[in-house]
Design an enzyme around this catalytic site. Sequence first.
Site, PDB file in Angstrom:
ATOM      1  N   ARG A 257      12.250 -50.401   9.147  1.00 16.67           N
ATOM      2  CA  ARG A 257      11.419 -49.208   9.365  1.00 16.67           C
ATOM      3  C   ARG A 257      11.829 -48.444  10.625  1.00 16.67           C
ATOM      4  O   ARG A 257      12.112 -47.238  10.566  1.00 16.67           O
ATOM      5  CB  ARG A 257       9.941 -49.591   9.453  1.00 16.67           C
ATOM      6  CG  ARG A 257       9.395 -50.286   8.220  1.00 16.67           C
ATOM      7  CD  ARG A 257       7.877 -50.374   8.264  1.00 16.67           C
ATOM      8  NE  ARG A 257       7.340 -51.309   7.289  1.00 16.67           N
ATOM      9  CZ  ARG A 257       6.137 -51.200   6.724  1.00 16.67           C
ATOM     10  NH1 ARG A 257       5.347 -50.193   7.051  1.00 16.67           N
ATOM     11  NH2 ARG A 257       5.715 -52.101   5.856  1.00 16.67           N
ATOM     12  N   ASP A 387      13.837 -59.870  -2.759  1.00 23.80           N
ATOM     13  CA  ASP A 387      14.319 -58.649  -3.387  1.00 23.80           C
ATOM     14  C   ASP A 387      15.496 -57.973  -2.688  1.00 23.80           C
ATOM     15  O   ASP A 387      16.587 -57.821  -3.246  1.00 23.80           O
ATOM     16  CB  ASP A 387      13.166 -57.651  -3.546  1.00 23.80           C
ATOM     17  CG  ASP A 387      12.301 -57.515  -2.284  1.00 23.80           C
ATOM     18  OD1 ASP A 387      12.635 -58.128  -1.252  1.00 23.80           O
ATOM     19  OD2 ASP A 387      11.291 -56.795  -2.338  1.00 23.80           O
ATOM     20  N   THR A 620      16.879 -50.372   2.787  1.00 21.72           N
ATOM     21  CA  THR A 620      15.803 -50.731   1.855  1.00 21.72           C
ATOM     22  C   THR A 620      14.501 -50.007   2.156  1.00 21.72           C
ATOM     23  O   THR A 620      13.558 -50.099   1.383  1.00 21.72           O
ATOM     24  CB  THR A 620      15.582 -52.263   1.855  1.00 21.72           C
ATOM     25  OG1 THR A 620      14.849 -52.642   0.686  1.00 21.72           O
ATOM     26  CG2 THR A 620      14.835 -52.703   3.113  1.00 21.72           C
TER      27      THR A 620
END
Length: 631
Positions: A257, A387, A620
């Site tokens: 982030r 993931d 991601t």
Amino acid sequence: MRFHRRRARCTPASLNLENISTAEIQRIILAVCILSGLVAIYSANTLFSSVFTQDSVSPEHVNIYPDVPSASAVFEQDPVKPEQVDMDPDVGISVLDAKNNHTFGGLRFAERKEEEPLFPYFGTSILDTKNYRTLGGGRFSAWKNGDTPFTPTPGMKVMSDKIARGRRVHVKAAMQHAWGGYSTLAFGYDEVQPISGKGNYNWEGLGTTLVDSLDTLWLMGMKDEFYEARDWIDERLTKGLLHEKDTFVSMFETTIRSLGGYLAAYDWSGDEVFLNAAKDLADRLLPAFDSPSGVPWNTVHLITGEGKNEEHCRHETNLASAGTVQVEFRYLAKVTGEMKYAVKAEKAFDKLKALKSKDGLYPLGVVNTEKVIRGTGSRYTFGGKADSFYEYMLKLWIQGGKREKKYRMMYDESMDGMHKMLLQHSEPNGLTYIGQKRHHNNIDEMEHLACFVSGMLALGAYTDPNGLDSDRAQRDLRTGKALAYTCYQMYASTKTGLAPEIVGSFGDNSEEDFVPKYDAESYLLRPEVVESLYILHKLTGDPIYREWGWEIFQSIEKYCKTDIAYGKYSNVEDTGDGEETGGQVQDSMESFFLGETLKYLYLLFDPDSPVDLNKHVFNTEAHPLRSFEYL
């Protein structure tokens, strides 16, 4: 509608007029003019019918606005009035008053070639949440198995792009609304709470929403807001306050982030403030790699550099936490020339390779407290905590110019394992989904998080070293498209048109392919489905992905929007019985809604975007960074 034609002037050049009377000449001229007029009227009528008449309309192509007439009736309406439109300089008009006005995205008659087939599923750019209603699941079944029923044509692209430019106006307005609530009530906080309006420090006071939103602001042309955020970062960095926090932070979340946000802002703007902020943060995160194994700790202290795993799992980390920081640290090493960032991150990823099972899949847990790492448990999944590790196999290979074959090999082996071990089909309709395995037993559920696989498979197919026409690439592309259909159905099949966090019971219900899992009925504003729709549309050009994305956006607008921003929705099967649904909106909006969900929706509807999948690699958290060969 009136058709106007100019009066023809007919004087045959080869005719000898000397021996013909004036009356006869007038009769000849009149006859030729009448014939020309009939030809003109017939041609105009044929053109009108070919553009606006469809031979048949499938059940899926139903008008979702009960008060709005169908396309065939639109041209009987009064002209659109200037005060009823929202102007976009790139598109013309984008109609907001669905009751009185209608648009087809500015399509001009001449832009459709006669020989091209009509695509019967185009919607409009109308946003009318009051009258919007979902149409339910099961539609568009021709796409279920990964087929492309309509080969995209130039004419389809023209129309899709025109409509999309009208839709992006509304997505940008959503970003302006969400950012407006944040900047007004919680500027500099990690998040704004969309009901109470309070700011919170859920991410240890790093200004996470501000940093995560930077490249979204840039790509949407919100430059004033972008530079206001830049000045906040610069001031706090100069004072030494930006990351000087006496606390542990998540290595994974802070990297994707905040570090990713700084790096993307730098990549797009070239402003050194963001690069300096990225270096300051990365230097504080780097000690996380100093575990006995070199595989990073889950958390790291921003001042002391002490690392540790989470309290509930002190001896191990997980695949995603350990294997989803490399794109960011490698990029930082490339632009600064300081290889320390890449060396430690790549070493950790290489160690994870040793955990591969014989089927190419990896166990979820990773013991990193010993010199030699080992996998724990017997759970194999493409959902949470695993993931993005698989995602970074492919993206590291692309980021490095497709030269580091070891990453591509890891990816291809894992995709083989996924097809062999986890890919399933539901009953009664045979929807493709990715299940999980635990102790060799199938777990028939699929997380919203796993829907990223659809776009990943498509990207992998289009970059396959064996070529897109190879058996492997075609297998992966078909699976990716089939998964996109299933993930779209996760939205379309609910009463709100929003997807739950997890669906399950595949094949356990004779009427439905899946249902929201108990205690996982919430929609958390997640981006994975619209991410895959964006990638698939960008690569294949199939306009259906924009139509599905538009449905999703309308449901978000209808059910998640508050006076301040947007909130998570507690139960996707509860519409509020037609009354106000504010009771179902939760007082929480994570930064990824601005950083990912709205960005991918905007890019889906932005034909003019500078983002290029041939040049950029998304981390991601949806932060696009140029690959090394373009730096």
